[in-house]
Design a protein around this motif. Structure first.
Motif, short mmCIF file in Angstrom:
data_model
loop_
_atom_site.label_atom_id
_atom_site.label_comp_id
_atom_site.label_asym_id
_atom_site.label_seq_id
_atom_site.Cartn_x
_atom_site.Cartn_y
_atom_site.Cartn_z
N VAL A 151 -58.57 -77.53 73.84
CA VAL A 151 -57.33 -77.80 73.12
C VAL A 151 -56.34 -76.68 73.43
CG1 VAL A 151 -56.31 -78.09 70.84
CG2 VAL A 151 -58.58 -78.97 71.30
N GLU A 152 -55.19 -77.07 73.96
CA GLU A 152 -54.18 -76.08 74.31
C GLU A 152 -53.31 -75.80 73.09
OE1 GLU A 152 -53.18 -74.78 77.37
OE2 GLU A 152 -54.50 -75.83 78.77
N ARG A 153 -53.14 -74.52 72.80
CA ARG A 153 -52.21 -74.18 71.73
C ARG A 153 -50.80 -74.17 72.30
NH1 ARG A 153 -53.11 -69.81 67.67
NH2 ARG A 153 -53.11 -68.34 69.39
N LYS A 154 -49.90 -74.81 71.61
CA LYS A 154 -48.53 -74.88 72.10
C LYS A 154 -47.86 -73.52 71.97
CE LYS A 154 -47.13 -79.57 72.22
NZ LYS A 154 -48.32 -80.37 71.96
N LYS A 155 -47.16 -73.13 73.04
CA LYS A 155 -46.51 -71.82 73.06
C LYS A 155 -45.06 -71.92 72.61
CE LYS A 155 -47.32 -68.75 76.18
NZ LYS A 155 -47.38 -68.08 77.51
N ILE A 156 -44.75 -71.18 71.58
CA ILE A 156 -43.41 -71.23 71.01
C ILE A 156 -42.74 -69.87 71.20
CG2 ILE A 156 -42.08 -71.69 68.91
CD1 ILE A 156 -43.97 -74.00 69.57
N LEU A 157 -41.49 -69.89 71.65
CA LEU A 157 -40.71 -68.66 71.68
C LEU A 157 -39.67 -68.73 70.57
CD1 LEU A 157 -39.92 -65.96 73.08
CD2 LEU A 157 -38.22 -67.30 74.37
N LEU A 158 -39.68 -67.72 69.71
CA LEU A 158 -38.70 -67.64 68.64
C LEU A 158 -37.75 -66.50 68.95
CD1 LEU A 158 -37.61 -68.20 65.74
CD2 LEU A 158 -39.45 -66.72 64.88
N VAL A 159 -36.48 -66.81 69.08
CA VAL A 159 -35.48 -65.77 69.32
C VAL A 159 -34.59 -65.71 68.08
CG1 VAL A 159 -33.79 -64.83 70.95
CG2 VAL A 159 -35.49 -66.49 71.75
N GLU A 160 -34.76 -64.67 67.31
CA GLU A 160 -34.10 -64.55 66.00
C GLU A 160 -33.96 -63.07 65.66
OE1 GLU A 160 -32.33 -64.64 63.06
OE2 GLU A 160 -33.05 -66.73 62.98
N ASP A 161 -32.71 -62.64 65.39
CA ASP A 161 -32.51 -61.21 65.15
C ASP A 161 -32.69 -60.80 63.69
OD1 ASP A 161 -30.15 -62.65 64.64
OD2 ASP A 161 -28.97 -60.81 64.74
N GLU A 162 -32.80 -61.78 62.79
CA GLU A 162 -33.11 -61.41 61.40
C GLU A 162 -34.61 -61.20 61.32
OE1 GLU A 162 -31.38 -64.09 58.38
OE2 GLU A 162 -30.00 -64.65 59.98
N VAL A 163 -34.97 -59.92 61.29
CA VAL A 163 -36.39 -59.56 61.47
C VAL A 163 -37.29 -60.18 60.41
CG1 VAL A 163 -38.01 -57.61 61.60
CG2 VAL A 163 -35.76 -57.45 62.69
N LYS A 164 -36.82 -60.17 59.16
CA LYS A 164 -37.67 -60.70 58.08
C LYS A 164 -37.88 -62.21 58.24
CE LYS A 164 -37.30 -59.39 53.67
NZ LYS A 164 -36.62 -58.95 52.43
N LEU A 165 -36.80 -62.91 58.57
CA LEU A 165 -36.91 -64.36 58.77
C LEU A 165 -37.83 -64.65 59.96
CD1 LEU A 165 -36.06 -67.31 58.22
CD2 LEU A 165 -34.10 -66.93 59.74
N ALA A 166 -37.63 -63.88 61.03
CA ALA A 166 -38.44 -64.08 62.23
C ALA A 166 -39.92 -63.90 61.91
CB ALA A 166 -38.01 -63.11 63.33
N ARG A 167 -40.21 -62.85 61.13
CA ARG A 167 -41.60 -62.56 60.77
C ARG A 167 -42.21 -63.70 59.94
NH1 ARG A 167 -46.05 -60.71 62.47
NH2 ARG A 167 -47.42 -59.79 60.92
N PHE A 168 -41.41 -64.18 59.00
CA PHE A 168 -41.87 -65.28 58.14
C PHE A 168 -42.18 -66.53 58.97
CE2 PHE A 168 -40.44 -69.15 55.84
CZ PHE A 168 -41.47 -69.23 54.92
N VAL A 169 -41.24 -66.90 59.84
CA VAL A 169 -41.44 -68.10 60.66
C VAL A 169 -42.64 -67.91 61.59
CG1 VAL A 169 -40.41 -69.57 62.46
CG2 VAL A 169 -39.02 -68.82 60.53
N GLU A 170 -42.73 -66.73 62.16
CA GLU A 170 -43.85 -66.43 63.07
C GLU A 170 -45.20 -66.65 62.37
OE1 GLU A 170 -44.16 -62.32 64.14
OE2 GLU A 170 -45.70 -62.68 65.65
N LEU A 171 -45.34 -66.09 61.16
CA LEU A 171 -46.60 -66.21 60.42
C LEU A 171 -46.91 -67.67 60.08
CD1 LEU A 171 -46.42 -63.10 58.07
CD2 LEU A 171 -47.88 -63.43 60.09
N GLU A 172 -45.88 -68.38 59.66
CA GLU A 172 -46.09 -69.79 59.30
C GLU A 172 -46.51 -70.62 60.51
OE1 GLU A 172 -46.06 -71.35 56.39
OE2 GLU A 172 -45.51 -69.61 55.19
N LEU A 173 -45.85 -70.38 61.63
CA LEU A 173 -46.17 -71.15 62.83
C LEU A 173 -47.58 -70.82 63.34
CD1 LEU A 173 -42.85 -71.22 64.90
CD2 LEU A 173 -43.72 -72.90 63.27
#
Ligand code: CA
Length: 230
Positions: free
Chosen positions: A4-26
């Motif tokens: 099973v291949e895990r889909k690779k997502i790139l998140l480009v977001e300069d709001e560090v807290k939001l980026a961290r939150f989205v990263e953890l959820e994904l």
């Protein structure tokens, strides 16, 4: 390749807290996530790595999301979802114009983002599936369903006949030598047995050319075969 291949997502977001939150959820959802906080760094990642989806903030240091999107679309159809702040309404239009698949206004519920991502994946899979249709004149090959049709009529071919016809149609208007056809369709082990190509061309002709009273497969004497797009 059954893992099973895990889909690779790139998140480009300069709001560090939001980026961290989205990263953890994904990551929790099973995605493989890379985060960049800067537009140029994001662009560098995109050119160096292959991602299955890009989540792109609009206002970024270095390069804006729109600029990144424009550049990416010159070489890739990877799904892109834009993340925009509430006061950037006008830019949404520009975002979609630049080739983004969708956009989401911040703040957003993570479930909403996940739903949009699933939709974008479905659409891009659909677009990719369309490319499995090969066509020459009124003959269509669906390489995914392994089906050949002339007009609406399905043609019954054996595996080798199908592979031979697919190879000819993929290279339409190009004359292919018997050796090329053998190498591609039968593999190197058949070298020296080039008459097998002639035999299978005959099978194809009786099922296609003769049955439909039309010449799809043409011969260049002493050279090889090709199919011609009118
Ligand atoms: Ca931003």
């Amino acid at each position: 390749m059954n893992r099973v291949e895990r889909k690779k997502i790139l998140l480009v977001e300069d709001e560090v807290k939001l980026a961290r939150f989205v990263e953890l959820e994904l990551k929790y959802e099973g995605y493989d996530v890379t985060v960049c906080h800067d537009g140029r760094e994001g662009m560098r990642q995109i050119t160096e790595e292959e991602y299955d989806m890009i989540l792109l903030d609009l206002m970024l240091p270095g390069l804006t999301g729109i600029e990144i999107c424009r550049r990416v679309r010159k070489f890739s159809q990877v799904p892109i979802i834009m993340l925009t702040a509430k006061d950037e309404v006008m830019d949404k239009v520009a975002g979609l114009d630049s080739g983004a698949d969708d956009y989401l206004t911040k703040p957003f519920a993570i479930e909403e983002l996940l739903a949009r991502m699933r939709t974008a994946f479905r659409h891009s899979a659909g677009a990719a599936a369309k490319k499995t249709l090969l066509q020459v004149q009124d003959l269509t090959i669906d390489t995914e369903k392994r089906m050949v049709m002339i007009g609406e009529k399905v043609i019954d071919l054996t595996k080798k006949e199908f592979e031979l016809l697919t190879y000819l149609v993929q290279n339409k208007n190009i004359v292919l030598t018997r050796e090329q056809i053998l190498n591609e369709v039968w593999g190197y082990s058949y070298i020296g047995e080039t008459n097998v190509v002639d035999v299978y061309i005959r099978y194809l002709r009786s099922k296609i050319d003769e049955a439909f009273g039309k010449k799809y497969i043409l011969t260049i004497r002493g050279v090889g075969y090709y199919v011609k797009e009118e």
